[in-house]
Design an enzyme around this catalytic site. Structure first.
Site, mmCIF file in Angstrom:
data_model
loop_
_atom_site.group_PDB
_atom_site.id
_atom_site.type_symbol
_atom_site.label_atom_id
_atom_site.label_comp_id
_atom_site.label_asym_id
_atom_site.label_seq_id
_atom_site.Cartn_x
_atom_site.Cartn_y
_atom_site.Cartn_z
ATOM 1 N N GLU A 30 48.915 -88.153 25.508
ATOM 2 C CA GLU A 30 50.016 -87.227 25.790
ATOM 3 C C GLU A 30 51.316 -87.733 25.149
ATOM 4 O O GLU A 30 52.112 -86.941 24.613
ATOM 5 C CB GLU A 30 50.160 -87.053 27.320
ATOM 6 C CG GLU A 30 51.336 -86.237 27.791
ATOM 7 C CD GLU A 30 51.372 -84.804 27.277
ATOM 8 O OE1 GLU A 30 50.386 -84.338 26.693
ATOM 9 O OE2 GLU A 30 52.431 -84.165 27.428
ATOM 10 N N ASN A 49 51.675 -57.973 20.675
ATOM 11 C CA ASN A 49 51.271 -59.383 20.759
ATOM 12 C C ASN A 49 49.760 -59.431 20.641
ATOM 13 O O ASN A 49 49.081 -58.573 21.198
ATOM 14 C CB ASN A 49 51.629 -59.988 22.129
ATOM 15 C CG ASN A 49 53.104 -60.235 22.286
ATOM 16 O OD1 ASN A 49 53.881 -60.010 21.362
ATOM 17 N ND2 ASN A 49 53.495 -60.692 23.461
ATOM 18 N N GLY A 50 49.240 -60.469 20.008
ATOM 19 C CA GLY A 50 47.784 -60.597 19.893
ATOM 20 C C GLY A 50 47.355 -60.431 18.444
ATOM 21 O O GLY A 50 48.187 -60.456 17.524
ATOM 22 N N TRP A 67 55.854 -64.823 16.505
ATOM 23 C CA TRP A 67 55.247 -66.061 16.027
ATOM 24 C C TRP A 67 54.170 -65.602 15.050
ATOM 25 O O TRP A 67 53.155 -65.031 15.467
ATOM 26 C CB TRP A 67 54.645 -66.845 17.191
ATOM 27 C CG TRP A 67 54.150 -68.206 16.807
ATOM 28 C CD1 TRP A 67 54.875 -69.369 16.797
ATOM 29 C CD2 TRP A 67 52.818 -68.559 16.400
ATOM 30 N NE1 TRP A 67 54.082 -70.411 16.395
ATOM 31 C CE2 TRP A 67 52.810 -69.957 16.139
ATOM 32 C CE3 TRP A 67 51.646 -67.847 16.209
ATOM 33 C CZ2 TRP A 67 51.679 -70.634 15.714
ATOM 34 C CZ3 TRP A 67 50.510 -68.520 15.780
ATOM 35 C CH2 TRP A 67 50.545 -69.903 15.546
ATOM 36 N N HIS A 127 37.500 -100.809 16.034
ATOM 37 C CA HIS A 127 36.532 -99.935 15.378
ATOM 38 C C HIS A 127 37.196 -99.020 14.352
ATOM 39 O O HIS A 127 36.720 -97.917 14.115
ATOM 40 C CB HIS A 127 35.768 -99.130 16.428
ATOM 41 C CG HIS A 127 35.024 -99.997 17.389
ATOM 42 N ND1 HIS A 127 33.932 -100.749 17.008
ATOM 43 C CD2 HIS A 127 35.245 -100.282 18.699
ATOM 44 C CE1 HIS A 127 33.503 -101.435 18.060
ATOM 45 N NE2 HIS A 127 34.286 -101.172 19.094
ATOM 46 N N LYS A 147 55.239 -71.684 22.847
ATOM 47 C CA LYS A 147 55.017 -72.187 24.208
ATOM 48 C C LYS A 147 53.695 -71.692 24.779
ATOM 49 O O LYS A 147 52.984 -72.433 25.435
ATOM 50 C CB LYS A 147 56.182 -71.701 25.079
ATOM 51 C CG LYS A 147 56.102 -72.142 26.521
ATOM 52 C CD LYS A 147 56.466 -73.586 26.642
ATOM 53 C CE LYS A 147 56.319 -74.124 28.036
ATOM 54 N NZ LYS A 147 56.167 -75.592 28.008
ATOM 55 N N GLU A 203 54.862 -83.380 18.382
ATOM 56 C CA GLU A 203 55.376 -82.020 18.599
ATOM 57 C C GLU A 203 56.855 -81.903 18.250
ATOM 58 O O GLU A 203 57.256 -80.953 17.594
ATOM 59 C CB GLU A 203 55.226 -81.618 20.081
ATOM 60 C CG GLU A 203 53.851 -81.141 20.478
ATOM 61 C CD GLU A 203 53.774 -80.791 21.962
ATOM 62 O OE1 GLU A 203 53.245 -79.728 22.276
ATOM 63 O OE2 GLU A 203 54.241 -81.592 22.807
ATOM 64 N N LYS A 217 53.496 -85.640 22.422
ATOM 65 C CA LYS A 217 54.927 -85.342 22.562
ATOM 66 C C LYS A 217 55.669 -85.740 21.299
ATOM 67 O O LYS A 217 56.506 -85.003 20.791
ATOM 68 C CB LYS A 217 55.569 -86.099 23.740
ATOM 69 C CG LYS A 217 55.311 -85.650 25.135
ATOM 70 C CD LYS A 217 55.822 -84.289 25.497
ATOM 71 C CE LYS A 217 54.848 -83.251 25.095
ATOM 72 N NZ LYS A 217 53.985 -82.597 25.936
ATOM 73 N N CYS A 266 54.030 -64.309 20.869
ATOM 74 C CA CYS A 266 55.216 -63.509 20.603
ATOM 75 C C CYS A 266 55.750 -63.035 21.954
ATOM 76 O O CYS A 266 55.105 -63.202 22.980
ATOM 77 C CB CYS A 266 54.853 -62.314 19.746
ATOM 78 S SG CYS A 266 53.899 -62.752 18.288
ATOM 79 N N ARG A 269 58.743 -68.549 23.349
ATOM 80 C CA ARG A 269 57.327 -68.228 23.132
ATOM 81 C C ARG A 269 57.003 -67.992 21.663
ATOM 82 O O ARG A 269 55.851 -67.958 21.281
ATOM 83 C CB ARG A 269 56.980 -66.978 23.925
ATOM 84 C CG ARG A 269 57.011 -67.310 25.371
ATOM 85 C CD ARG A 269 56.643 -66.134 26.198
ATOM 86 N NE ARG A 269 56.234 -66.667 27.472
ATOM 87 C CZ ARG A 269 55.040 -66.523 27.998
ATOM 88 N NH1 ARG A 269 54.114 -65.864 27.365
ATOM 89 N NH2 ARG A 269 54.758 -67.057 29.154
HETATM 90 C C1 G6P Z 1 50.853 -74.782 23.738
HETATM 91 C C2 G6P Z 1 52.087 -75.467 24.279
HETATM 92 C C3 G6P Z 1 51.679 -76.764 24.967
HETATM 93 C C4 G6P Z 1 50.653 -76.489 26.045
HETATM 94 C C5 G6P Z 1 49.444 -75.733 25.501
HETATM 95 C C6 G6P Z 1 48.554 -75.218 26.622
HETATM 96 O O1 G6P Z 1 50.311 -75.538 22.715
HETATM 97 O O2 G6P Z 1 53.015 -75.725 23.250
HETATM 98 O O3 G6P Z 1 52.824 -77.361 25.541
HETATM 99 O O4 G6P Z 1 50.221 -77.697 26.603
HETATM 100 O O5 G6P Z 1 49.888 -74.579 24.779
HETATM 101 O O6 G6P Z 1 49.273 -74.286 27.372
HETATM 102 P P1 G6P Z 1 49.014 -73.934 28.874
HETATM 103 O O7 G6P Z 1 50.051 -72.903 29.198
HETATM 104 O O8 G6P Z 1 47.624 -73.384 28.941
HETATM 105 O O9 G6P Z 1 49.166 -75.173 29.666
#
Ligand code: G6P
Length: 610
Positions: free
Chosen positions: A483, A100-101, A75, A506, A605, A490, A487, A2, A27
């Site tokens: 990765e 937050n938390g 969030w 496998h 984020k 996501e 992407k 948040c 965020r």
């Molecule tokens: C969230 C974000 C990702 C990121 C991950 C780790 O899931 O959406 O994009 O890779 O956190 O975040 P960090 O800030 O530790 O790289």
């Protein structure tokens, strides 16, 4: 996850709060709210489910005035996405709180507060904070003392800001496990969960430490540590660009950030890579004394950062002759692991605030690692402050929830670390020369790679109506396939799985048909022939493939195989180069599908709760 913004001033603070929320919205973005206090103690609270714009529209329709105020973008963790669950939460119209938390013992607190007559109007854990503070005030405590006493009853993580209508000239803030930064103004002061929120109003910051509680007025900031002792914390001048939150002419932050990669990789290398070698101590003061003794590396991270760590393992073992383990932070923190002698713990994080990564660092400190190194994009973040060594990637603010430029700068950092550790572990002279040359060529190669956009847009058209996809790679391209799959899921919500292509037989081969597109990353490296055999296995079973390949790899396109040429590059930087077309593919698929590219559903984020 948040976002929190607060301000205490002589002027009306609503615009500062709304601008701060917009800057933090990436965020967490399922609901938002604001509470404003006038000097006479009258309180206005406005909340809306949905994005910050819905709140801004509501504010525009009302008279929203106040010289002290707190605001929040949410969030959801406890309780659905509703206006009732949006912050700020109140206790008896006197105490207003943003948080937050997660307060883990909230059910217990809730039961006992209910017994004392408090009424709950939301499903959140946060409402217990408001009532607990109120209860302490009722027992005669000042706002500051009430917060100090209240936090002692909380288990879990909090970054919280509290206002009292009967004491409208101050805010009290507390941090444990969730970051808060105080912004210092002239005759006005601010609080936020991230300095980005406050850049339009100040550049002078105090980062609160774990357990700190602070009382903030227009003219003063008093900080107390977890034992209640008055403490001084350093004031830091931020050098983050003011307009870092601007997406310029680009349609989305993600596209802007993809296109920034040549520049930010160049910045990350600048003044650190000399003509033939790294300059000394690029990993921080005293780094060489530590790195010269390292014989094993343990990498811990989450999400995209974890994929950077997985790629690094290939490099560190192949070129630097250093053994390396990589683990997801949420796993690492909850299991017993064996610490090798002379081990370096490396955390990787864009934000430096990811709860699991931070917890893993704290756990490792007690486990006997030689030292810790954070590879991070945010100066002053908790991870940077709590690590022995820090290497800052210079990606600039990354706003798109799907990480792009942070990832490629992390990989750049790891190639530099490979050089640094290789220096003490008999790295072959030719490998060193190759890595240095490849790194020098990297920014220009990234620029060249971004020119293949058109082919990828066409490919996205074919891809967008699929529901599943498979990404294949071998060696250091396997994490890049992972990765790429991350992407795609996501931002386009298409199910995507990545496999090391040697694993195809496998299990995943059973999935292959014309409805399951297979993406292959195929640089011209020593595993090419093996990869080609895997490609034939897919072709023989009627699969449709999209191969990102070096021209020299000689893939011939046909009805079952689309080949997208990727510029030729040195094998060592191929993982970084091949990341770009996969990012672009996800972006264009998401565009066609009409998803919210920068703020995809259900995600955030910066994951500051576990
Ligand atoms: C969230 C974000 C990702 C990121 C991950 C780790 O899931 O959406 O994009 O890779 O956190 O975040 P960090 O800030 O530790 O790289």
């Amino acid at each position: 996850m948040c976002g929190i913004v607060g301000a205490i001033a002589e002027r009306n603070v609503i615009e500062i709060l709304l601008e701060g929320l917009k800057r933090l919205e990436y965020r967490g973005y399922d609901s938002a709210g604001v509470a404003l206090l006038k000097q006479d103690g009258s309180l206005t609270r406005i909340r809306r489910a949905g994005k910050v714009q819905a709140l801004a529209d509501a504010v525009a329709d009302l008279e929203a005035l106040g010289s002290t105020g707190i605001a929040h973008t949410r969030w959801a963790t406890h309780g659905g996405v509703t206006e009732e669950n949006a912050h700020p939460h109140l206790s008896t119209d006197r105490i207003a709180v943003v948080h937050n938390g997660i307060i883990e013992n909230y059910e217990h607190l809730r039961d006992s507060l209910k017994e004392q007559g408090y009424t709950f109007t939301s499903d959140t854990d946060t409402e217990s904070i408001a009532h607990t503070v109120h209860q302490k005030i009722n027992q005669g405590a000042s706002l500051l003392t009430a917060v100090q006493q209240a936090v002692k009853t909380f288990h879990g993580a909090y970054g919280t800001v509290v206002m009292d209508t009967q004491d409208p000239h101050k805010m009290v803030v507390a941090r444990s496990g969730s970051p808060l930064v105080i912004g210092l103004g002239l005759g006005e002061n601010f609080i936020a969960s991230d300095q980005m929120a406050l850049l339009p109003v100040t550049r002078r910051f105090i980062f609160l430490e774990e357990g700190d509680v602070a009382e903030i007025t227009r003219r003063s900031v008093s900080i107390f540590d977890k034992d209640g002792r008055a403490v001084e914390r350093e004031i830091i001048e931020s050098n983050v660009e003011h307009d870092a939150g601007d997406k310029g002419m680009y349609r989305h932050y993600m596209l802007k950030e993809i296109h920034e990669q040549p520049v930010v990789v160049r910045n990350t290398l600048k003044d650190r890579l000399g003509e033939n070698a790294l300059v000394s101590n690029v990993f921080g003061d005293g780094a060489e004394a530590i790195l010269s003794k390292v014989k094993h590396v343990q990498i811990v991270a989450c999400g995209t950062s974890y994929h950077a760590g997985m790629t690094a393992r290939y490099w560190l073992e192949q070129y630097a002759n250093v053994s390396c383990n990589v683990e997801i932070a949420s796993e690492f923190r909850y299991r017993k692991s064996v610490v090798h002698p002379n081990s370096l713990l490396i955390t990787i994080s864009q934000s430096g605030e990811t709860a699991d990564t931070l917890a893993a660092l704290r756990l490792a400190k007690a486990q006997g690692y030689k030292a810790s190194l954070a590879i991070c994009n945010v100066a002053g973040s908790s991870l940077v402050r709590e690590s022995d060594l820090a290497f800052m990637t210079r990606a600039g603010a990354e706003i798109g929830v799907a990480s792009t430029k942070a990832f490629t700068t992390q990989l750049t950092a790891f190639l530099m670390l490979t050089l640094a550790l290789g220096e003490y572990n008999n790295m072959a002279a030719q490998d060193k020369k190759d890595i240095v040359e490849a790194l020098h060529s990297l920014p220009a190669k990234l620029e060249e790679t971004l020119t293949i956009t058109q082919g990828i847009e066409d490919l996205a058209e074919e891809f967008a109506d699929k529901n599943h996809s498979l990404f294949l790679g071998r060696g250091d391209q396997y994490p890049i396939a992972m990765e790429g799959a991350l992407k795609l899921k996501e931002i386009s919500y298409i199910h995507a799985e990545a496999y090391a292509s040697g694993e195809l037989k496998h299990g995943p081969l059973a999935l292959i048909d014309e409805e399951m597109p297979v993406i292959v990353v195929a640089p011209n490296n020593e595993l090419l022939e093996k990869l080609k055999s895997n490609v034939e296995e897919v072709r023989a079973r009627g699969g449709i493939m999209y191969v990102f390949a070096d021209k020299d790899a000689r893939f011939t396109g046909d009805a079952s195989m689309r080949v997208i040429d990727v510029p030729h590059c040195h094998a060592v930087i191929a993982p970084i180069i091949y990341t770009l077309p996969l990012q672009l593919l996800s972006y264009y698929v998401a565009l066609i599908k009409g998803t919210d590219v920068d703020q995809p559903r259900n995600l955030a984020k910066s994951v500051t709760v576990e």
